[in-house]
Design a protein around this motif. Structure first.
Motif, PDB file in Angstrom:
ATOM      1  N   LYS A   6       0.826  -1.204   0.000  1.00 53.98           N
ATOM      2  CA  LYS A   6       0.000   0.000   0.000  1.00 53.98           C
ATOM      3  C   LYS A   6       0.863   1.259   0.000  1.00 53.98           C
ATOM      4  CE  LYS A   6      -3.199   2.658   2.902  1.00 53.98           C
ATOM      5  NZ  LYS A   6      -4.044   2.695   4.117  1.00 53.98           N
ATOM      6  N   ALA A   7       1.960   1.235   0.771  1.00 54.08           N
ATOM      7  CA  ALA A   7       2.813   2.412   0.906  1.00 54.08           C
ATOM      8  C   ALA A   7       3.770   2.590  -0.274  1.00 54.08           C
ATOM      9  CB  ALA A   7       3.604   2.327   2.205  1.00 54.08           C
ATOM     10  N   GLY A   8       3.912   1.560  -1.109  1.00 56.60           N
ATOM     11  CA  GLY A   8       4.755   1.677  -2.297  1.00 56.60           C
ATOM     12  C   GLY A   8       6.237   1.476  -2.041  1.00 56.60           C
ATOM     13  N   TYR A   9       6.573   0.664  -1.030  1.00 52.62           N
ATOM     14  CA  TYR A   9       7.978   0.414  -0.709  1.00 52.62           C
ATOM     15  C   TYR A   9       8.329  -1.059  -0.912  1.00 52.62           C
ATOM     16  CZ  TYR A   9       8.270   5.054   1.424  1.00 52.62           C
ATOM     17  OH  TYR A   9       8.272   6.412   1.635  1.00 52.62           O
ATOM     18  N   LYS A  10       9.602  -1.385  -0.687  1.00 47.83           N
ATOM     19  CA  LYS A  10      10.082  -2.756  -0.718  1.00 47.83           C
ATOM     20  C   LYS A  10      10.296  -3.251   0.718  1.00 47.83           C
ATOM     21  CE  LYS A  10      12.560  -1.996  -5.072  1.00 47.83           C
ATOM     22  NZ  LYS A  10      13.897  -2.002  -5.731  1.00 47.83           N
ATOM     23  N   LYS A  11      10.390  -4.569   0.867  1.00 48.26           N
ATOM     24  CA  LYS A  11      10.543  -5.138   2.206  1.00 48.26           C
ATOM     25  C   LYS A  11      11.781  -4.597   2.925  1.00 48.26           C
ATOM     26  CE  LYS A  11      10.406  -9.621   1.714  1.00 48.26           C
ATOM     27  NZ  LYS A  11      10.279 -11.045   2.135  1.00 48.26           N
ATOM     28  N   GLU A  12      12.867  -4.433   2.171  1.00 46.37           N
ATOM     29  CA  GLU A  12      14.100  -3.987   2.802  1.00 46.37           C
ATOM     30  C   GLU A  12      14.032  -2.530   3.289  1.00 46.37           C
ATOM     31  OE1 GLU A  12      14.910  -4.201  -1.733  1.00 46.37           O
ATOM     32  OE2 GLU A  12      13.804  -5.344  -0.211  1.00 46.37           O
ATOM     33  N   ASP A  13      13.016  -1.801   2.827  1.00 50.55           N
ATOM     34  CA  ASP A  13      12.830  -0.413   3.264  1.00 50.55           C
ATOM     35  C   ASP A  13      12.097  -0.307   4.595  1.00 50.55           C
ATOM     36  OD1 ASP A  13      13.942   0.585   0.855  1.00 50.55           O
ATOM     37  OD2 ASP A  13      11.989   0.449  -0.146  1.00 50.55           O
ATOM     38  N   ALA A  14      11.497  -1.412   5.045  1.00 55.39           N
ATOM     39  CA  ALA A  14      10.529  -1.354   6.139  1.00 55.39           C
ATOM     40  C   ALA A  14      11.080  -1.894   7.458  1.00 55.39           C
ATOM     41  CB  ALA A  14       9.273  -2.131   5.767  1.00 55.39           C
ATOM     42  N   VAL A  15      10.537  -1.351   8.548  1.00 49.95           N
ATOM     43  CA  VAL A  15      10.773  -1.878   9.885  1.00 49.95           C
ATOM     44  C   VAL A  15       9.436  -1.889  10.615  1.00 49.95           C
ATOM     45  CG1 VAL A  15      11.446   0.431  10.701  1.00 49.95           C
ATOM     46  CG2 VAL A  15      12.006  -1.577  12.083  1.00 49.95           C
ATOM     47  N   LEU A  16       9.170  -2.970  11.336  1.00 51.60           N
ATOM     48  CA  LEU A  16       7.939  -3.094  12.110  1.00 51.60           C
ATOM     49  C   LEU A  16       8.271  -2.932  13.587  1.00 51.60           C
ATOM     50  CD1 LEU A  16       5.107  -5.667  11.563  1.00 51.60           C
ATOM     51  CD2 LEU A  16       5.874  -5.103  13.865  1.00 51.60           C
ATOM     52  N   ILE A  17       7.557  -2.023  14.256  1.00 52.95           N
ATOM     53  CA  ILE A  17       7.779  -1.749  15.678  1.00 52.95           C
ATOM     54  C   ILE A  17       6.515  -2.101  16.460  1.00 52.95           C
ATOM     55  CG2 ILE A  17       8.348   0.017  17.397  1.00 52.95           C
ATOM     56  CD1 ILE A  17       9.702   1.595  15.130  1.00 52.95           C
ATOM     57  N   GLY A  18       6.650  -2.949  17.478  1.00 50.81           N
ATOM     58  CA  GLY A  18       5.480  -3.352  18.251  1.00 50.81           C
ATOM     59  C   GLY A  18       5.847  -3.879  19.621  1.00 50.81           C
ATOM     60  N   ASP A  19       4.814  -4.085  20.456  1.00 51.39           N
ATOM     61  CA  ASP A  19       5.032  -4.503  21.847  1.00 51.39           C
ATOM     62  C   ASP A  19       4.681  -5.960  22.107  1.00 51.39           C
ATOM     63  OD1 ASP A  19       2.163  -3.640  21.579  1.00 51.39           O
ATOM     64  OD2 ASP A  19       2.093  -4.341  23.658  1.00 51.39           O
ATOM     65  N   ARG A  20       4.060  -6.637  21.142  1.00 52.82           N
ATOM     66  CA  ARG A  20       3.696  -8.041  21.344  1.00 52.82           C
ATOM     67  C   ARG A  20       4.642  -8.927  20.544  1.00 52.82           C
ATOM     68  NH1 ARG A  20      -1.679  -5.849  21.041  1.00 52.82           N
ATOM     69  NH2 ARG A  20      -2.975  -6.433  22.841  1.00 52.82           N
ATOM     70  N   ILE A  21       5.351  -9.790  21.235  1.00 54.48           N
ATOM     71  CA  ILE A  21       6.335 -10.619  20.543  1.00 54.48           C
ATOM     72  C   ILE A  21       5.657 -11.692  19.698  1.00 54.48           C
ATOM     73  CG2 ILE A  21       6.697 -12.345  22.376  1.00 54.48           C
ATOM     74  CD1 ILE A  21       9.769 -11.976  21.719  1.00 54.48           C
ATOM     75  N   TYR A  22       4.496 -12.196  20.151  1.00 55.72           N
ATOM     76  CA  TYR A  22       3.867 -13.322  19.461  1.00 55.72           C
ATOM     77  C   TYR A  22       2.956 -12.888  18.308  1.00 55.72           C
ATOM     78  CZ  TYR A  22      -0.250 -12.320  22.395  1.00 55.72           C
ATOM     79  OH  TYR A  22      -1.325 -11.719  23.008  1.00 55.72           O
ATOM     80  N   THR A  23       2.693 -11.593  18.181  1.00 52.70           N
ATOM     81  CA  THR A  23       1.917 -11.106  17.030  1.00 52.70           C
ATOM     82  C   THR A  23       2.726 -10.102  16.218  1.00 52.70           C
ATOM     83  OG1 THR A  23       0.838  -9.433  18.431  1.00 52.70           O
ATOM     84  CG2 THR A  23      -0.339 -11.505  18.063  1.00 52.70           C
ATOM     85  N   ASP A  24       3.076  -8.953  16.812  1.00 50.85           N
ATOM     86  CA  ASP A  24       3.809  -7.926  16.085  1.00 50.85           C
ATOM     87  C   ASP A  24       5.140  -8.448  15.539  1.00 50.85           C
ATOM     88  OD1 ASP A  24       1.861  -5.980  16.766  1.00 50.85           O
ATOM     89  OD2 ASP A  24       2.837  -5.625  18.684  1.00 50.85           O
ATOM     90  N   ILE A  25       5.973  -8.923  16.441  1.00 49.38           N
ATOM     91  CA  ILE A  25       7.314  -9.332  16.045  1.00 49.38           C
ATOM     92  C   ILE A  25       7.266 -10.595  15.180  1.00 49.38           C
ATOM     93  CG2 ILE A  25       9.602  -9.976  16.852  1.00 49.38           C
ATOM     94  CD1 ILE A  25       8.635  -7.010  17.340  1.00 49.38           C
TER      95      ILE A  25
END
Length: 267
Positions: free
Chosen positions: A203-222
């Motif tokens: 949706k954002a028009g980027y590639k995987k290597e451009d992205a970082v995911l930040i979250g607090d749940r290890i079993y869902t977010d991470i």
């Protein structure tokens, strides 16, 4: 730490969990707005990627505006959005029983899906979200439908949703309750499945290597970021404790105390 700082400064798209990562209830975490402003000042983008299906995007925009964050609909990708994409690309259902909030059902109807919240002929799918308006009648309806063998989908497997006073049951807990009653488990569409992150990047028009995911749940977010093959940062401001992290087989790329620590690295 230097390696983390260098990598984060190279990232162009920040996929951000919300509850427990940016705020709890209406309590915005320190330096959150500074972090968001810095990302855009450096030419980057961010998307709020949340498993919480209890609110529509309109409601999220209202919430963020209320706590001091300027936002638009284009800033969000929710598990309900992911469910809509999943339903459009997959099996065509005659009638979907939507077990969720009114805004959850409204979004599904607006996307063109044949949604109901009553037992009636033709239902061949149960789709469950995080329902903050849950009633016993809905649980009974779900048990009846699952006993008849309808397809069973759910937006997210989160056990709890963090609040300022502790935790409350989330969609994963509802699913566990129904499993004890019916012996059936749903297919979860949101995090930790990789699709929600990959669709957000698309949706954002980027590639995987451009992205970082930040979250607090290890079993869902991470787990979602790991499954999607992207960089992840686990923050300890929400559900996951450092003890949980040490015991988990799921390993984030990096960890941080909170969004303020990440801000200090990218500013």
């Amino acid at each position: 730490m230097d390696g983390m700082k260098e990598e984060l400064r190279r990232k162009k798209l920040f996929l951000l969990d919300m509850d427990g990562t940016l705020y709890l209830d209406d309590n915005l975490f320190p330096r959150c707005i500074d972090f968001l402003n810095t990302v855009r000042e450096h030419g980057g983008s961010y998307l709020y990627v949340t498993n919480n299906s209890s609110k529509s995007v309109d409601k999220y925009v209202e919430k963020l505006e209320r706590i001091g964050i300027s936002a638009s609909k284009d800033d969000f990708f929710t598990s309900t959005d992911a469910a809509c994409v999943y339903l459009k690309r997959g099996k065509q259902y005659r009638r979907i029983y939507a077990l969720g909030t009114e805004t959850f059902k409204q979004q599904l109807r607006s996307a063109g899906f044949p949604v109901t919240d009553r037992l009636e002929d033709g239902i061949d799918c149960l789709l469950m979200g995080y329902d903050t308006e849950l009633t016993y009648r809905k649980l009974e309806d779900a048990c009846i439908l699952l006993g008849k063998g309808v397809d069973y989908l759910a937006t997210n497997p989160d056990w709890v949703c963090p609040t300022a006073y502790g935790y409350v049951p989330d969609c994963g807990s509802f699913a566990e309750m129904l499993f004890r009653a019916t012996g059936r488990r749903p297919y979860f569409i949101g995090k930790p499945e990789p699709d929600i992150a990959l669709l957000a990047i698309e949706k954002a028009g980027y590639k995987k290597e451009d992205a970082v995911l930040i979250g607090d749940r290890i079993y869902t977010d991470i787990a979602c970021g790991v499954n999607a093959g992207i960089t992840t940062v686990l923050v300890f401001s929400g559900e996951t404790t450092r003890e949980d992290y040490e015991k988990s087989d799921i390993r984030p790329t990096w960890t941080a105390a909170d969004i303020a620590e990440i801000y200090e690295m990218i500013r």
